[in-house]
Design an enzyme around this catalytic site. Structure first.
Site, mmCIF file in Angstrom:
data_model
loop_
_atom_site.group_PDB
_atom_site.id
_atom_site.type_symbol
_atom_site.label_atom_id
_atom_site.label_comp_id
_atom_site.label_asym_id
_atom_site.label_seq_id
_atom_site.Cartn_x
_atom_site.Cartn_y
_atom_site.Cartn_z
ATOM 1 N N GLY C 27 -2.084 8.201 8.260
ATOM 2 C CA GLY C 27 -2.702 7.121 7.792
ATOM 3 C C GLY C 27 -2.763 7.039 6.168
ATOM 4 O O GLY C 27 -2.629 8.112 5.621
ATOM 5 N N ASN C 28 -2.970 5.982 5.874
ATOM 6 C CA ASN C 28 -3.075 5.953 4.364
ATOM 7 C C ASN C 28 -3.747 4.633 3.935
ATOM 8 O O ASN C 28 -3.303 3.583 4.366
ATOM 9 C CB ASN C 28 -1.855 6.020 3.549
ATOM 10 C CG ASN C 28 -0.461 5.300 4.180
ATOM 11 O OD1 ASN C 28 -0.301 4.016 4.016
ATOM 12 N ND2 ASN C 28 0.393 5.991 5.012
ATOM 13 N N SER C 44 1.070 11.831 -0.241
ATOM 14 C CA SER C 44 1.618 12.262 1.244
ATOM 15 C C SER C 44 1.209 13.677 1.797
ATOM 16 O O SER C 44 1.321 14.498 1.167
ATOM 17 C CB SER C 44 3.025 12.077 1.120
ATOM 18 O OG SER C 44 3.842 12.260 2.438
ATOM 19 N N GLY C 45 0.832 13.453 2.899
ATOM 20 C CA GLY C 45 0.682 14.601 3.954
ATOM 21 C C GLY C 45 -0.606 15.799 3.528
ATOM 22 O O GLY C 45 -0.541 16.849 3.782
ATOM 23 N N SER C 73 2.401 8.709 -0.544
ATOM 24 C CA SER C 73 2.406 8.388 1.044
ATOM 25 C C SER C 73 3.966 7.923 0.956
ATOM 26 O O SER C 73 4.509 7.090 0.505
ATOM 27 C CB SER C 73 1.556 7.339 1.363
ATOM 28 O OG SER C 73 2.018 6.689 2.577
ATOM 29 N N ASP C 75 4.935 5.867 3.223
ATOM 30 C CA ASP C 75 5.023 4.374 3.453
ATOM 31 C C ASP C 75 4.631 3.728 2.207
ATOM 32 O O ASP C 75 4.732 2.302 2.381
ATOM 33 C CB ASP C 75 4.027 4.145 4.403
ATOM 34 C CG ASP C 75 3.952 4.739 5.651
ATOM 35 O OD1 ASP C 75 5.140 4.451 6.406
ATOM 36 O OD2 ASP C 75 3.333 5.663 6.038
ATOM 37 N N HIS C 94 -2.677 1.425 6.624
ATOM 38 C CA HIS C 94 -1.826 1.787 7.716
ATOM 39 C C HIS C 94 -2.254 2.843 8.414
ATOM 40 O O HIS C 94 -2.778 3.953 7.884
ATOM 41 C CB HIS C 94 -0.428 2.317 7.078
ATOM 42 C CG HIS C 94 0.692 2.740 8.014
ATOM 43 N ND1 HIS C 94 0.885 2.050 9.163
ATOM 44 C CD2 HIS C 94 1.267 3.795 7.916
ATOM 45 C CE1 HIS C 94 1.714 2.701 9.972
ATOM 46 N NE2 HIS C 94 2.099 3.618 9.336
ATOM 47 N N HIS C 96 -2.011 5.091 12.428
ATOM 48 C CA HIS C 96 -1.412 5.083 14.030
ATOM 49 C C HIS C 96 -2.418 5.415 14.804
ATOM 50 O O HIS C 96 -2.347 6.222 15.870
ATOM 51 C CB HIS C 96 -0.485 6.344 13.891
ATOM 52 C CG HIS C 96 0.773 6.335 13.158
ATOM 53 N ND1 HIS C 96 1.936 6.757 13.681
ATOM 54 C CD2 HIS C 96 1.172 5.919 12.032
ATOM 55 C CE1 HIS C 96 2.892 6.425 12.976
ATOM 56 N NE2 HIS C 96 2.369 5.825 11.716
ATOM 57 N N ASP C 119 -13.743 -13.756 15.995
ATOM 58 C CA ASP C 119 -14.525 -13.817 14.856
ATOM 59 C C ASP C 119 -13.727 -13.274 13.766
ATOM 60 O O ASP C 119 -14.025 -13.444 12.571
ATOM 61 C CB ASP C 119 -15.457 -12.455 15.060
ATOM 62 C CG ASP C 119 -16.754 -13.087 15.925
ATOM 63 O OD1 ASP C 119 -16.757 -14.207 15.843
ATOM 64 O OD2 ASP C 119 -17.316 -12.263 16.451
ATOM 65 N N HIS C 170 6.362 1.314 15.982
ATOM 66 C CA HIS C 170 5.658 1.972 14.944
ATOM 67 C C HIS C 170 4.228 1.882 15.351
ATOM 68 O O HIS C 170 3.593 2.527 15.921
ATOM 69 C CB HIS C 170 6.175 1.413 13.405
ATOM 70 C CG HIS C 170 5.729 2.482 12.355
ATOM 71 N ND1 HIS C 170 6.541 2.132 11.187
ATOM 72 C CD2 HIS C 170 4.890 3.281 12.282
ATOM 73 C CE1 HIS C 170 5.915 3.170 10.200
ATOM 74 N NE2 HIS C 170 4.861 3.575 11.065
ATOM 75 N N TYR C 228 -22.525 -16.647 9.029
ATOM 76 C CA TYR C 228 -22.461 -15.070 9.526
ATOM 77 C C TYR C 228 -22.633 -14.217 8.136
ATOM 78 O O TYR C 228 -22.006 -14.818 7.267
ATOM 79 C CB TYR C 228 -21.229 -14.747 10.284
ATOM 80 C CG TYR C 228 -21.340 -13.247 10.565
ATOM 81 C CD1 TYR C 228 -21.942 -12.976 11.922
ATOM 82 C CD2 TYR C 228 -20.831 -12.523 9.804
ATOM 83 C CE1 TYR C 228 -21.889 -11.738 12.374
ATOM 84 C CE2 TYR C 228 -21.107 -10.968 10.118
ATOM 85 C CZ TYR C 228 -21.535 -10.558 11.459
ATOM 86 O OH TYR C 228 -21.421 -9.269 11.782
#
Lengths: 231, 231, 231, 231
Positions: C27-28, C44-45, C73, C75, C94, C96, C119, C170, C228
């Site tokens: 994720g990032n 990245s990583g 990243s 992405d 992003h 997973h 909502d 994806h 709200y």
């Protein structure tokens, strides 16, 4: 003047994330003081980690703000309606807990499949139908309270025996004599909702609990000769 | 005089929330001292965070309270019956763990699908049928014990080899030579129950484990030439 | 010079493991500074427990690295394309996450079943179709951005109202005016995705939410007279 | 003399409970030193909280104990066979993780449905069939290793590209160049297994990932011009 219910409401609201019943601010608990005709409720949209006792908002049973600097929960009028019409309740909890909300979205009552359920109520957990367009476009949160009350009346349910409901397409509400009892009922509903979904997955023909067991489990916890707990 | 089993029972009960097997007070563990003919059990309805060693209640195998200021677990008579009739067991755990309870509500045995299951027992996990109305309306918790024992007899199951059961519509019970072994068995049951539900979801035609694997996994852990663990 | 967005990006990325949205480095989050035409993004990583503010990489809206010792990243180009074409967004997340990714793999929009969903957006959560082989073999991450933008155009969706998408096969992307809003939207998507899967399991014929409720819940949180939250 | 692999094996084993991959002692990791022709592995049946570096057992690639006071994991011979025949691996992890085990019990390969899967391997996660009665009644754990190797040969799979397998009716094994890589692969398998089960629940007709995406995701992480991570 309202310190006691503000502390209680704060304490009850803080149980929701601990019990895994809320994501972000998707829930609220209120605690009533019937002698003063008011209740304390969580302010709207404030993250639990930032919450404090003095942020609790005091509201009367018509839904008018009596004290507080912040705007109360957007569901406040639903709480007010329930307190006004159901005089035996002292606390209300609303969450969007995962399994309870999925049953509400499914628009189905949660069938009574076992003693975990029967320890707490003797009927299916009722699901009030989605509201009419008139009610939604009118005073929505106010009408949500009436949707619950009307459903209990039409189904001949007693709010003192059935302390929880699903509002169709929306999510669960639970209540009780105290705030902490309403939180407890919300957690029970979520667990029973998960067990019922799994039961139907494992056996789509699973039968409802038999009447004798329903009565027995209710009575040992709530009847005149109850022997569960310490009093 | 009963200090040792009270400490053990306390320690075992405290494992239940740590292992995620209970919500609120929905569970109890007891530990027996066979030389004195008694067992120590959790008091009824006391939250785990408030529990202490000296609150444990001492009960004999007829279900009579021998020592303790608090009322014992409402399931105490079920424990008493099992201790009285199954002389080889030293601890009993009862929970309403999520997956185990869902299978009990489904009124199905948990099929033996893999080696995780076979490492612990060679048969399906049995589900005793819901009790008759007479049993329920009579001495309910006492009869729950007999329902378990009768089911084992009718199915020709040995309580020393099959240390767990589902009571139909209710929830799991597990036991063992010691209290901590019964807690262990409760956690195993919950994991095996989850895996079995997922197995049927992924492959509704999943076959039972073959006999050779059942025997092999049992023997490497429990047979005369077992080589699992350190003794 | 970029200290503020680097700190914000670091803070946002660290929310992902806390919210249970990532395993390892799957994720990032990025945070944009539109006055400088750049965004800060996770390297990245790098495991979350080793992450620090000064490791954040600064990239412009063409995807060129402006500052930073580590590779950004993988992405990153998808983020750059979205920032370049959608001028109203200030942060992108992003992940997973489990349920969101399962829906993306199912290549289905997530149906709007309840108010938890309403909502936050008034439509199903869109699932962009898997990309063409040409797009995949070309500048893949760059084209992923266009796949999202093209899907919004073809479906006449407004990225300011629908702040999340599934990329078929994806996983989810979410965005918002700020980085933390995009993280919030990622968590909402995951919860709504889980509730929707459960809803269909409990009732395969569950109907979509009715229009009046969709409009009401959106307006009370986002409309001109929203009530709200605290402003 | 074996201090380095004992420390590494200890560290790797301690990741299993942290990653939620084991209940009690249902798992083990080993780390090989190829220059000395040995591997370090967890002792059998020792709880993770009691584990220490010097309890690790040193075993050679024939499965003989070289050093250590405790009995090694009951799965030790499976590890030995894999190290002996697959010279490129330096670590092996075996767990009974929930979703991976459910797929193994289902006796199905895990279909490649998305990029989370394709980031790690280009094929379905293979499920070796349950072993023959002869293999089970013979040298069982030794034969489990051969069952894995034979399945890879018959399916023309390369253990350097597919670093994980399900053993039918049993559970997952994963490996890699290092011990920590094998732990990583075990966690990836569990997540991918959960996503795949959910994908089929949400859409029973969900298609496999298209070839172009499989190749792309593999290459960006593992190909000659990989650009994921920092080297």
């Amino acid at each position: 003047m309202y310190q006691s219910i503000k502390e209680e409401a704060y304490h009850c609201n803080m149980q929701l994330p601990k019990l895994g019943l809320v994501l972000f601010t998707f829930g609220n608990v209120s605690v009533a003081d019937r002698s003063q005709g008011v209740f304390a409720i969580k302010p709207s949209g404030v993250p639990y980690e930032d919450l404090s006792v003095d942020q609790m908002v005091i509201v009367d049973f018509e839904g008018n703000i009596v004290e507080g600097k912040l705007r109360p929960s957007s569901d406040t009028k639903t709480h007010a309606v329930l307190y006004k019409h159901w005089e035996g309740i002292g606390g209300i909890t609303h969450t969007h807990s995962t399994y309870g909300t999925a049953w509400a979205q499914s628009q189905r009552d949660i069938p009574i499949f076992g003693t975990t359920h029967a320890d707490h109520l003797t009927t299916d957990i009722p699901c009030a139908p989605p509201m009419s367009d008139e009610m939604i476009l009118g005073n929505y949160e106010y009408e949500t309270g009436f949707q619950i009350i009307n459903h209990f009346e039409s189904q001949k349910l007693d709010y003192k025996e059935v302390e929880m409901v699903l509002v169709g397409n929306h999510a669960p509400f639970a209540w009780g004599k105290t705030g902490i009892k309403s939180v407890y009922n919300s957690a029970v509903l979520e667990t029973v909702a998960q067990m019922a979904a799994l039961t139907e997955q494992i056996n789509p023909q699973a039968p409802r609990l038999k009447d004798a067991l329903i009565r027995k489990h209710w009575e040992r916890k709530h009847g005149g000769e109850a022997y569960y707990g310490q009093e």
